[in-house]
Design an enzyme around this catalytic site. Sequence first.
Site, mmCIF file in Angstrom:
data_model
loop_
_atom_site.group_PDB
_atom_site.id
_atom_site.type_symbol
_atom_site.label_atom_id
_atom_site.label_comp_id
_atom_site.label_asym_id
_atom_site.label_seq_id
_atom_site.Cartn_x
_atom_site.Cartn_y
_atom_site.Cartn_z
ATOM 1 N N LYS A 119 -46.252 -6.340 -23.892
ATOM 2 C CA LYS A 119 -46.913 -6.500 -22.611
ATOM 3 C C LYS A 119 -46.666 -4.380 -22.402
ATOM 4 O O LYS A 119 -45.817 -4.166 -22.911
ATOM 5 C CB LYS A 119 -46.678 -7.021 -21.225
ATOM 6 C CG LYS A 119 -47.538 -7.127 -20.187
ATOM 7 C CD LYS A 119 -48.240 -7.936 -19.645
ATOM 8 C CE LYS A 119 -49.237 -7.633 -18.921
ATOM 9 N NZ LYS A 119 -50.878 -8.952 -18.209
ATOM 10 N N ASP A 159 -54.750 -4.825 -17.737
ATOM 11 C CA ASP A 159 -54.525 -5.492 -16.911
ATOM 12 C C ASP A 159 -54.082 -4.964 -15.025
ATOM 13 O O ASP A 159 -55.541 -4.174 -15.575
ATOM 14 C CB ASP A 159 -52.911 -5.598 -16.818
ATOM 15 C CG ASP A 159 -52.044 -6.814 -16.223
ATOM 16 O OD1 ASP A 159 -52.192 -7.954 -16.383
ATOM 17 O OD2 ASP A 159 -51.150 -6.646 -15.644
#
Length: 429
Positions: A119, A159
């Site tokens: 991430k 995201d």
Amino acid sequence: MAQKYEVRQMQQTQQVKPNPYENALEQLRIAAGYLKLDEGVHQILANPKRQLTVSLPVKMDSGKTKVFTGYRVQYNDARGPFKGGIRYHPGVTLDEVKALSAWMTWKCSVANIPFGGAKGGIICDPKQMSQGELERLTRRFGAAIAPIIGPYKDIPAPDVYTNSQTMAWILDTYSTLEGVMTPAVITGKPISLGGSLGRDKATGRGAVYTTVEAAKVNKVNLKGAKFAVQGFGNAGSNFAEILQTYGAKLMGASDSKGSIMSKTGMDADKLIAHKEKTGSVVGFPGSQQISEKELLQMDVDILSPAALENSILPDIAKGIKAKIVTECANGPTTPEADKILHGNKVFVIPDILANSGGVIVSYLEWVQNLERNYWTVEEVNSMLEKKITSAFHDVHEASVKHDVDMRTGAMIVGVGRVAEAVKTLGVFP
Ligand code: NAD
């Protein structure tokens, strides 16, 4: 043995930890208990493989230079290259990015796609920045992480507050530095740059496929079944549009402006058009406005939280009448609420399974880029259905075998596969 971990799980639910990484570690501990993981393997899985923090000087429109902080955490790649989104938000912290990278690892493993988890994030407020500033920030971040990303190393994706345009800038930056156009370095790209057909609706569609299987297991007939959706955005509206093609009826919906219900049911396509035109589901002809609590506790067969995290709290959970809860959103149910739902025999399809359609089609996008061969939307949807349906049954089998809820079942499957890969690889040197 199982009882011991139930107790541990209860303790976890009694003290909600504010630090998301500690929550992620606690979830790992529970799964490790059921899997009887070797302590060394457990330790490897409890630590990210690589954490990169970068300083990003950016020339702002004012002419001044501002330095932003960005992160890329590569959690585990035992099953394949790292994979995970990049988030732009003022509240980004290293611990949050670490937790999200761990959850991506388990999600890719549950979906049984050959990726690890990662991430990224930048501490910034994109709502206060111009397009030009966002482009310069993104390109500087792309250059800063270029040494550790790549089609066989780490493949980022969008995201929170990043989109296909952000991905296009990273693709261009990476490809310019490498001297070769490399579409497979990133997913969630625009179609014109090698994005996959079907990616836009993949999360909602995947969630429907898991709901179809849950309906079979729970003997709910989808024809005529009633459902409600909290958060009528990308994931929620596509979930509604596709679920109604199975004969289910949309009875309630909401967005950040309010919640609505209809006694006779609503056409999801018309509601999408209404929201596009007016900016909200509120005011849809034939509907009446209700509170958020009333929406979540409607007398329906299926409920999908598809907005934000922590929307199903204990007080709400007590009154939920739905037989199936499909978590399109990430982390919508608090641990205490989860326990209540489980006690009330509500069948929860956990986020890492229910919303994995997005990353599954990202995987299909990557395969198409590497093969330089593009598929029809029907081909993409059919592969998505096959993969997510099989993931559902793997998780369901684990939950029956260990006599646990689907969330714990998903962690057992996700962590179990990564642990097996880590154990088989051995420890270098
Ligand atoms: P989105 O911004 O398109 O939609 C979110 C919707 O929730 C919007 O309609 C917004 O108005 C609504 N909302 C916000 N606050 C609300 C509130 N308090 N009550 C009711 N509605 C509220 O975002 P999205 O991409 O659909 O993502 C939604 C959730 O799904 C997030 O948790 C996200 O992490 C998760 N998710 C999305 C994807 C994807 O591919 N889009 C993939 C995996 C997980």
